[in-house]
Design an enzyme around this catalytic site. Structure first.
Site, PDB file in Angstrom:
ATOM      1  N   ARG A  47     -60.046  14.996 -35.935  1.00  0.00           N
ATOM      2  CA  ARG A  47     -61.256  15.489 -36.607  1.00  0.00           C
ATOM      3  C   ARG A  47     -61.910  14.385 -37.441  1.00  0.00           C
ATOM      4  O   ARG A  47     -63.146  14.284 -37.491  1.00  0.00           O
ATOM      5  CB  ARG A  47     -60.898  16.696 -37.484  1.00  0.00           C
ATOM      6  CG  ARG A  47     -62.085  17.367 -38.095  1.00  0.00           C
ATOM      7  CD  ARG A  47     -61.790  18.804 -38.513  1.00  0.00           C
ATOM      8  NE  ARG A  47     -62.986  19.402 -39.075  1.00  0.00           N
ATOM      9  CZ  ARG A  47     -63.167  19.590 -40.377  1.00  0.00           C
ATOM     10  NH1 ARG A  47     -62.228  19.269 -41.243  1.00  0.00           N
ATOM     11  NH2 ARG A  47     -64.303  20.099 -40.805  1.00  0.00           N
ATOM     12  N   HIS A  51     -65.723  13.215 -36.874  1.00  0.00           N
ATOM     13  CA  HIS A  51     -66.753  13.286 -37.914  1.00  0.00           C
ATOM     14  C   HIS A  51     -67.294  11.913 -38.292  1.00  0.00           C
ATOM     15  O   HIS A  51     -68.430  11.793 -38.745  1.00  0.00           O
ATOM     16  CB  HIS A  51     -66.225  14.034 -39.144  1.00  0.00           C
ATOM     17  CG  HIS A  51     -66.271  15.519 -38.977  1.00  0.00           C
ATOM     18  ND1 HIS A  51     -66.344  16.401 -40.029  1.00  0.00           N
ATOM     19  CD2 HIS A  51     -66.267  16.287 -37.864  1.00  0.00           C
ATOM     20  CE1 HIS A  51     -66.374  17.641 -39.576  1.00  0.00           C
ATOM     21  NE2 HIS A  51     -66.309  17.603 -38.259  1.00  0.00           N
ATOM     22  N   TRP A 190     -56.979  28.030 -32.694  1.00  0.00           N
ATOM     23  CA  TRP A 190     -57.655  28.505 -31.486  1.00  0.00           C
ATOM     24  C   TRP A 190     -56.656  28.844 -30.374  1.00  0.00           C
ATOM     25  O   TRP A 190     -56.964  29.613 -29.482  1.00  0.00           O
ATOM     26  CB  TRP A 190     -58.611  27.433 -30.972  1.00  0.00           C
ATOM     27  CG  TRP A 190     -59.817  27.191 -31.805  1.00  0.00           C
ATOM     28  CD1 TRP A 190     -61.046  27.802 -31.650  1.00  0.00           C
ATOM     29  CD2 TRP A 190     -59.976  26.276 -32.899  1.00  0.00           C
ATOM     30  NE1 TRP A 190     -61.923  27.307 -32.587  1.00  0.00           N
ATOM     31  CE2 TRP A 190     -61.305  26.373 -33.364  1.00  0.00           C
ATOM     32  CE3 TRP A 190     -59.117  25.373 -33.542  1.00  0.00           C
ATOM     33  CZ2 TRP A 190     -61.801  25.614 -34.424  1.00  0.00           C
ATOM     34  CZ3 TRP A 190     -59.599  24.626 -34.612  1.00  0.00           C
ATOM     35  CH2 TRP A 190     -60.926  24.746 -35.033  1.00  0.00           C
TER      36      TRP A 190
HETATM   37 ZN1  ZEM Z   1     -64.233  20.954 -34.669  1.00  0.00          ZN
HETATM   38  N1  ZEM Z   1     -64.016  22.215 -36.288  1.00  0.00           N
HETATM   39  N2  ZEM Z   1     -66.170  21.581 -34.440  1.00  0.00           N
HETATM   40  N3  ZEM Z   1     -64.472  19.637 -33.181  1.00  0.00           N
HETATM   41  N4  ZEM Z   1     -62.350  20.338 -34.961  1.00  0.00           N
HETATM   42  C1  ZEM Z   1     -62.885  22.417 -37.006  1.00  0.00           C
HETATM   43  C2  ZEM Z   1     -61.646  21.847 -36.771  1.00  0.00           C
HETATM   44  C3  ZEM Z   1     -61.402  20.905 -35.794  1.00  0.00           C
HETATM   45  C4  ZEM Z   1     -66.825  22.560 -35.168  1.00  0.00           C
HETATM   46  C5  ZEM Z   1     -66.377  23.113 -36.393  1.00  0.00           C
HETATM   47  O1  ZEM Z   1     -67.293  23.736 -37.202  1.00  0.00           O
HETATM   48  C6  ZEM Z   1     -65.021  23.010 -36.828  1.00  0.00           C
HETATM   49  C7  ZEM Z   1     -65.599  19.432 -32.423  1.00  0.00           C
HETATM   50  C8  ZEM Z   1     -66.721  20.232 -32.445  1.00  0.00           C
HETATM   51  C9  ZEM Z   1     -66.956  21.246 -33.387  1.00  0.00           C
HETATM   52  C10 ZEM Z   1     -61.701  19.391 -34.206  1.00  0.00           C
HETATM   53  C11 ZEM Z   1     -62.278  18.534 -33.269  1.00  0.00           C
HETATM   54  C12 ZEM Z   1     -63.576  18.655 -32.818  1.00  0.00           C
HETATM   55  C13 ZEM Z   1     -63.138  23.346 -38.046  1.00  0.00           C
HETATM   56  C14 ZEM Z   1     -62.110  23.799 -39.078  1.00  0.00           C
HETATM   57  C15 ZEM Z   1     -64.460  23.725 -37.935  1.00  0.00           C
HETATM   58  C16 ZEM Z   1     -65.152  24.739 -38.845  1.00  0.00           C
HETATM   59  C17 ZEM Z   1     -62.041  22.815 -40.241  1.00  0.00           C
HETATM   60  C18 ZEM Z   1     -60.989  23.234 -41.255  1.00  0.00           C
HETATM   61  O2  ZEM Z   1     -61.166  24.290 -41.873  1.00  0.00           O
HETATM   62  O3  ZEM Z   1     -59.998  22.489 -41.421  1.00  0.00           O
HETATM   63  C19 ZEM Z   1     -68.082  22.860 -34.527  1.00  0.00           C
HETATM   64  C20 ZEM Z   1     -69.121  23.874 -34.968  1.00  0.00           C
HETATM   65  C21 ZEM Z   1     -68.155  22.069 -33.420  1.00  0.00           C
HETATM   66  C22 ZEM Z   1     -69.264  22.088 -32.420  1.00  0.00           C
HETATM   67  C23 ZEM Z   1     -69.045  22.232 -31.152  1.00  0.00           C
HETATM   68  C24 ZEM Z   1     -65.432  18.267 -31.583  1.00  0.00           C
HETATM   69  C25 ZEM Z   1     -66.495  17.717 -30.637  1.00  0.00           C
HETATM   70  C26 ZEM Z   1     -64.171  17.773 -31.840  1.00  0.00           C
HETATM   71  C27 ZEM Z   1     -63.475  16.576 -31.286  1.00  0.00           C
HETATM   72  C28 ZEM Z   1     -63.788  15.977 -30.146  1.00  0.00           C
HETATM   73  C29 ZEM Z   1     -60.295  19.391 -34.538  1.00  0.00           C
HETATM   74  C30 ZEM Z   1     -59.193  18.535 -33.874  1.00  0.00           C
HETATM   75  C31 ZEM Z   1     -60.111  20.346 -35.541  1.00  0.00           C
HETATM   76  C32 ZEM Z   1     -58.804  20.750 -36.218  1.00  0.00           C
HETATM   77  C33 ZEM Z   1     -58.614  20.014 -37.517  1.00  0.00           C
HETATM   78  C34 ZEM Z   1     -57.355  20.404 -38.250  1.00  0.00           C
HETATM   79  O4  ZEM Z   1     -57.233  20.002 -39.414  1.00  0.00           O
HETATM   80  O5  ZEM Z   1     -56.482  21.083 -37.706  1.00  0.00           O
END
Ligand code: ZEM
Length: 290
Positions: A47, A51, A190
């Site tokens: 993540r 970002h 998920w």
């Molecule tokens: Zn995420 N993501 N993401 N994401 N994401 C979260 C967590 C993780 C969206 C999003 O709002 C959120 C992509 C795309 C998008 C990962 C990877 C990728 C979380 C939770 C949210 C709310 C955060 C938390 O509370 O800790 C949205 C709206 C997306 C649009 C499509 C893409 C592209 C990613 C990588 C290629 C990962 C690995 C996590 C888990 C993080 C963790 O701490 O476990």
């Protein structure tokens, strides 16, 4: 002044082997620090790399992984980046041990390492990102909003230069990790195996019945059967949209195809806006514990 290389000061030019050492250090720390979250810092490292990269704007050429500007406020304080300090702090001892690597290269190398060590595909890597200062911080609002749907996803990801297939392939990263109520406000994982990369995210989207979770938190879905899994409104949008859904079906049916496309699209994401020198080599790192 002498052109004689035997008296010129030796500049340390890191090579593939040096970056593989950094990779190994990150992989070993992942193995050591298994008391975090679901047993791994891997998801939060992915993540962080996402970002750092996903701020890219192709029109202005601003943002992207070149710079590591999330080290600084205001970018570190953007709502979307809540919780990513855990990932940055995890990498500080690695930076201390290998001070020659830039933060920008290190964060992306960590994302590559985490994906590979969590049984994902190999993700080719190029080095050469330079750290930039606070002035290069991007404005808030460049990363996607989980409460929104397909139009928003297209606006955000088209701005980075991705197409519909690539958007759906990128979303498969949500096989990893979880939402934290003290970070995004959302809650839960998920998939049932949040520290192993699989195509389960797509399978679950298609196969489970999803209902609104009844709680005081932000609007999110839960699976009807176990009520332990979650989907964001933005996740659900990729099966509500016909064009996106075609790709969800492709990836749900074929993990190899998902791995192939995921590797390519993540490499593209991690390189957005990076001014690599001509002739920069592409490397693939050897997994350590995967
Ligand atoms: Zn995420 N993501 N993401 N994401 N994401 C979260 C967590 C993780 C969206 C999003 O709002 C959120 C992509 C795309 C998008 C990962 C990877 C990728 C979380 C939770 C949210 C709310 C955060 C938390 O509370 O800790 C949205 C709206 C997306 C649009 C499509 C893409 C592209 C990613 C990588 C290629 C990962 C690995 C996590 C888990 C993080 C963790 O701490 O476990």
């Amino acid at each position: 002044y002498s052109n004689d290389s035997s008296v010129a000061p030796k500049l340390f030019v890191p090579k593939f082997e040096d970056y593989q050492k950094v990779y190994n250090e990150i992989a070993n720390r992942l193995e050591e620090k298994e008391d975090y979250d679901d047993g791994s810092y891997g998801p939060v490292l992915v993540r962080l790399a996402w970002h750092a990269s996903g701020t890219y704007d192709k029109e202005t050429g601003t943002g992207g992984s070149n710079g590591a500007t999330m080290r600084f406020s205001p970018e570190s304080d953007h709502g979307a980046n809540a919780g990513l300090k855990a990932a940055r702090d995890f990498l500080e001892p690695v930076k201390a041990k290998f001070p020659w690597i830039t933060y920008s290269d290190l964060w992306i190398l960590a994302g590559v390492c985490a994906i590979q060590e969590m049984m994902g595909p190999t993700v080719p890597y190029r080095a050469g990102r330079q750290d930039r200062d606070v002035a290069a911080c991007t404005p808030d609002g460049r990363l996607p909003d989980a409460a929104q749907a397909q139009d928003h996803l297209r606006n955000i990801f088209y701005r980075m230069g991705f197409n519909d297939q690539e958007i759906v392939a990128l979303c498969g990263a949500h096989a990893l990790g979880r939402c934290h109520s003290d970070r995004s406000g959302y809650s839960g994982p998920w998939t049932f195996s949040p520290t192993v990369l699989t195509n389960d995210y797509y399978k679950l989207l298609l196969e489970e019945k999803w209902q609104w979770k009844k709680w005081n938190g932000p609007k999110q879905y839960e699976d009807k059967k176990t009520q332990t899994l979650m989907m964001l409104p933005a996740d659900m949008a990729i099966i509500q949209d016909k064009k996106f859904k075609e790709w969800v079906k492709v990836y749900a049916a074929d993990n190899d195809k998902f791995f192939q496309d995921f590797s390519a699209v993540v490499k593209k994401l991690f390189e957005l806006g990076v001014p690599f020198k001509e002739g920069t080599e592409t490397w693939t790192f050897k997994p350590v514990n995967a």
